[in-house]
Design a protein around this motif. Sequence first.
Motif, PDB file in Angstrom:
ATOM      1  N   VAL A  62      43.099  43.998  59.875  1.00  0.00           N
ATOM      2  CA  VAL A  62      44.232  43.842  58.958  1.00  0.00           C
ATOM      3  C   VAL A  62      44.877  45.208  58.747  1.00  0.00           C
ATOM      4  O   VAL A  62      44.214  46.130  58.261  1.00  0.00           O
ATOM      5  CB  VAL A  62      43.783  43.261  57.603  1.00  0.00           C
ATOM      6  CG1 VAL A  62      44.977  43.152  56.645  1.00  0.00           C
ATOM      7  CG2 VAL A  62      43.136  41.897  57.787  1.00  0.00           C
ATOM      8  N   PRO A  63      46.153  45.396  59.115  1.00  0.00           N
ATOM      9  CA  PRO A  63      46.796  46.704  58.948  1.00  0.00           C
ATOM     10  C   PRO A  63      47.413  46.878  57.565  1.00  0.00           C
ATOM     11  O   PRO A  63      47.360  45.987  56.725  1.00  0.00           O
ATOM     12  CB  PRO A  63      47.890  46.672  60.024  1.00  0.00           C
ATOM     13  CG  PRO A  63      48.292  45.233  60.060  1.00  0.00           C
ATOM     14  CD  PRO A  63      47.030  44.435  59.810  1.00  0.00           C
ATOM     15  N   ALA A  64      48.030  48.048  57.375  1.00  0.00           N
ATOM     16  CA  ALA A  64      48.780  48.452  56.169  1.00  0.00           C
ATOM     17  C   ALA A  64      47.838  48.912  55.054  1.00  0.00           C
ATOM     18  O   ALA A  64      46.692  48.474  54.964  1.00  0.00           O
ATOM     19  CB  ALA A  64      49.709  47.358  55.675  1.00  0.00           C
ATOM     20  N   SER A  65      48.371  49.810  54.218  1.00  0.00           N
ATOM     21  CA  SER A  65      47.525  50.458  53.213  1.00  0.00           C
ATOM     22  C   SER A  65      48.099  50.450  51.805  1.00  0.00           C
ATOM     23  O   SER A  65      47.376  50.757  50.857  1.00  0.00           O
ATOM     24  CB  SER A  65      47.278  51.918  53.626  1.00  0.00           C
ATOM     25  OG  SER A  65      48.511  52.598  53.788  1.00  0.00           O
ATOM     26  N   ASP A  66      49.390  50.115  51.655  1.00  0.00           N
ATOM     27  CA  ASP A  66      50.053  50.260  50.347  1.00  0.00           C
ATOM     28  C   ASP A  66      50.301  48.892  49.730  1.00  0.00           C
ATOM     29  O   ASP A  66      51.126  48.117  50.236  1.00  0.00           O
ATOM     30  CB  ASP A  66      51.391  50.972  50.499  1.00  0.00           C
ATOM     31  CG  ASP A  66      51.245  52.416  50.939  1.00  0.00           C
ATOM     32  OD1 ASP A  66      50.165  52.774  51.442  1.00  0.00           O
ATOM     33  OD2 ASP A  66      52.212  53.183  50.790  1.00  0.00           O
ATOM     34  N   ALA A  67      49.599  48.588  48.645  1.00  0.00           N
ATOM     35  CA  ALA A  67      49.750  47.268  48.032  1.00  0.00           C
ATOM     36  C   ALA A  67      49.584  47.345  46.528  1.00  0.00           C
ATOM     37  O   ALA A  67      48.842  48.180  46.001  1.00  0.00           O
ATOM     38  CB  ALA A  67      48.730  46.288  48.606  1.00  0.00           C
ATOM     39  N   VAL A  68      50.281  46.455  45.849  1.00  0.00           N
ATOM     40  CA  VAL A  68      50.114  46.255  44.417  1.00  0.00           C
ATOM     41  C   VAL A  68      49.715  44.807  44.207  1.00  0.00           C
ATOM     42  O   VAL A  68      50.125  43.918  44.957  1.00  0.00           O
ATOM     43  CB  VAL A  68      51.408  46.578  43.636  1.00  0.00           C
ATOM     44  CG1 VAL A  68      52.524  45.610  43.990  1.00  0.00           C
ATOM     45  CG2 VAL A  68      51.158  46.584  42.124  1.00  0.00           C
ATOM     46  N   GLY A  69      48.880  44.572  43.210  1.00  0.00           N
ATOM     47  CA  GLY A  69      48.476  43.197  42.948  1.00  0.00           C
ATOM     48  C   GLY A  69      47.802  43.062  41.596  1.00  0.00           C
ATOM     49  O   GLY A  69      47.629  44.037  40.853  1.00  0.00           O
ATOM     50  N   GLU A  70      47.440  41.831  41.297  1.00  0.00           N
ATOM     51  CA  GLU A  70      46.808  41.503  40.025  1.00  0.00           C
ATOM     52  C   GLU A  70      45.312  41.315  40.216  1.00  0.00           C
ATOM     53  O   GLU A  70      44.869  40.628  41.146  1.00  0.00           O
ATOM     54  CB  GLU A  70      47.416  40.221  39.455  1.00  0.00           C
ATOM     55  CG  GLU A  70      46.800  39.777  38.133  1.00  0.00           C
ATOM     56  CD  GLU A  70      47.341  38.469  37.640  1.00  0.00           C
ATOM     57  OE1 GLU A  70      46.735  37.886  36.716  1.00  0.00           O
ATOM     58  OE2 GLU A  70      48.373  38.003  38.167  1.00  0.00           O
ATOM     59  N   VAL A  71      44.530  41.918  39.339  1.00  0.00           N
ATOM     60  CA  VAL A  71      43.080  41.756  39.378  1.00  0.00           C
ATOM     61  C   VAL A  71      42.737  40.326  38.956  1.00  0.00           C
ATOM     62  O   VAL A  71      43.084  39.896  37.850  1.00  0.00           O
ATOM     63  CB  VAL A  71      42.390  42.770  38.453  1.00  0.00           C
ATOM     64  CG1 VAL A  71      40.876  42.542  38.460  1.00  0.00           C
ATOM     65  CG2 VAL A  71      42.708  44.198  38.869  1.00  0.00           C
ATOM     66  N   VAL A  72      42.058  39.600  39.841  1.00  0.00           N
ATOM     67  CA  VAL A  72      41.702  38.207  39.526  1.00  0.00           C
ATOM     68  C   VAL A  72      40.204  38.029  39.322  1.00  0.00           C
ATOM     69  O   VAL A  72      39.765  36.980  38.826  1.00  0.00           O
ATOM     70  CB  VAL A  72      42.216  37.246  40.616  1.00  0.00           C
ATOM     71  CG1 VAL A  72      43.736  37.222  40.629  1.00  0.00           C
ATOM     72  CG2 VAL A  72      41.684  37.618  41.994  1.00  0.00           C
ATOM     73  N   ALA A  73      39.412  39.040  39.686  1.00  0.00           N
ATOM     74  CA  ALA A  73      37.968  39.002  39.423  1.00  0.00           C
ATOM     75  C   ALA A  73      37.436  40.424  39.495  1.00  0.00           C
ATOM     76  O   ALA A  73      37.998  41.267  40.207  1.00  0.00           O
ATOM     77  CB  ALA A  73      37.244  38.112  40.436  1.00  0.00           C
ATOM     78  N   ILE A  74      36.359  40.694  38.761  1.00  0.00           N
ATOM     79  CA  ILE A  74      35.756  42.024  38.768  1.00  0.00           C
ATOM     80  C   ILE A  74      34.248  41.904  38.929  1.00  0.00           C
ATOM     81  O   ILE A  74      33.636  40.907  38.538  1.00  0.00           O
ATOM     82  CB  ILE A  74      36.075  42.812  37.475  1.00  0.00           C
ATOM     83  CG1 ILE A  74      35.549  42.099  36.235  1.00  0.00           C
ATOM     84  CG2 ILE A  74      37.565  43.071  37.356  1.00  0.00           C
ATOM     85  CD1 ILE A  74      35.708  42.892  34.952  1.00  0.00           C
ATOM     86  N   GLY A  75      33.667  42.945  39.528  1.00  0.00           N
ATOM     87  CA  GLY A  75      32.226  42.997  39.649  1.00  0.00           C
ATOM     88  C   GLY A  75      31.564  43.244  38.297  1.00  0.00           C
ATOM     89  O   GLY A  75      32.204  43.723  37.353  1.00  0.00           O
ATOM     90  N   PRO A  76      30.279  42.957  38.168  1.00  0.00           N
ATOM     91  CA  PRO A  76      29.597  43.045  36.869  1.00  0.00           C
ATOM     92  C   PRO A  76      29.489  44.453  36.294  1.00  0.00           C
ATOM     93  O   PRO A  76      29.254  44.609  35.093  1.00  0.00           O
ATOM     94  CB  PRO A  76      28.213  42.460  37.162  1.00  0.00           C
ATOM     95  CG  PRO A  76      28.029  42.612  38.639  1.00  0.00           C
ATOM     96  CD  PRO A  76      29.388  42.461  39.234  1.00  0.00           C
ATOM     97  N   GLU A  77      29.676  45.493  37.119  1.00  0.00           N
ATOM     98  CA  GLU A  77      29.544  46.859  36.615  1.00  0.00           C
ATOM     99  C   GLU A  77      30.894  47.562  36.450  1.00  0.00           C
ATOM    100  O   GLU A  77      30.944  48.755  36.143  1.00  0.00           O
ATOM    101  CB  GLU A  77      28.650  47.672  37.559  1.00  0.00           C
ATOM    102  CG  GLU A  77      27.215  47.145  37.632  1.00  0.00           C
ATOM    103  CD  GLU A  77      26.356  47.922  38.599  1.00  0.00           C
ATOM    104  OE1 GLU A  77      26.802  48.996  39.059  1.00  0.00           O
ATOM    105  OE2 GLU A  77      25.243  47.459  38.906  1.00  0.00           O
TER     106      GLU A  77
END
Length: 338
Positions: A62-77
């Motif tokens: 998967v190419p490309a490096s610049d992205a913005v997005g919404e956090v939909v899940a997080i790790g426990p730490e």
Amino acid sequence: MGDVTEAWRMTGFGLDKLVREAVPLPSLGRRALLVAVRAVALNFKDLLLIDGKLPVMSLPFVPASDAVGEVVAIGPEVTRFRVGDRVLGQVIADWADGDGPPVLHKQTLGISLPGVLARHVVFGEDAAVMAPGSLSDQEAATLPIAALTAWSAMVESGQSRPGTTVLIEGTGGVALFALQFALAFGQVPILLSRHADKLERARMLGAKLCVDTSANPDWTAQVRTLTGGRGVDHVLELIGAANLRQSIETVAAGGRVSLIGQLAGTELSVPTPVLTRNRITLQGIATGSRRQFERMNAAIEALSIRPVIDAVYPFEAVHEAFEHQRRGPFGKVVVSLG
């Protein structure tokens, strides 16, 4: 959301080998963020990768490096972010602060790490920053490489001061961010381009001193004239190769050259006597750290800077977006997943 998402993946080299596929949803580590991508900005290096001119870790990729997005899940730490935050990925993922890791690009999105041209990606908690609230998704996506590279060259390394002259080459993403930063900090930018129409557009952004290099192949002399014979304090070298020779010949004594681009090739031509006689600093620039990214984002909000976007394409039209990037955009090309 399910267990699958969608991504553009390179199955070989060339745009015809870039295909849209259903892929497994990325796994979420204990200190990682699962991000629903809203927009992706393209860069020259992405084309180099697709064309087989940069090494790829493995195929499919998967190419490309610049992205913005919404956090939909997080790790426990995870402690720095929460679900619902709007974030940007740090391109060099292991550069949080300071001078950076001993070898850059070992942990780089879209080169040594999977890229972001997908509906969902994973960012490490320490390799993400909050997106500026003043910018739209499409605008924010342009920041990780183009804006941060210009910021690093002009502010973090260049120590910008009001009244200093800055030579900026071209009208791509880095160049136009550099123009905006120069104007915001009271510097005097001189903009080069071989396209008269793009120089006219740059004048609308506030570039008063412009040089058409098609009409003036010996543009070094014209730049010297614009500075009263003194030369410029700082050059953002965005072309590379033999162009560096002309750039150095425009620099005032004690000035600096920030070496950024390689549009004309990777081998440099340097007039050593001029470099040494005029005590010119030549420094390579490779984006910046996460801390620098955060400082830049705060400045962008405070200064009301809006990124320049040449065109926005839907996720389904990625091939057209890359072709636009290949032609040389005025500012940035963005892919919207909106």
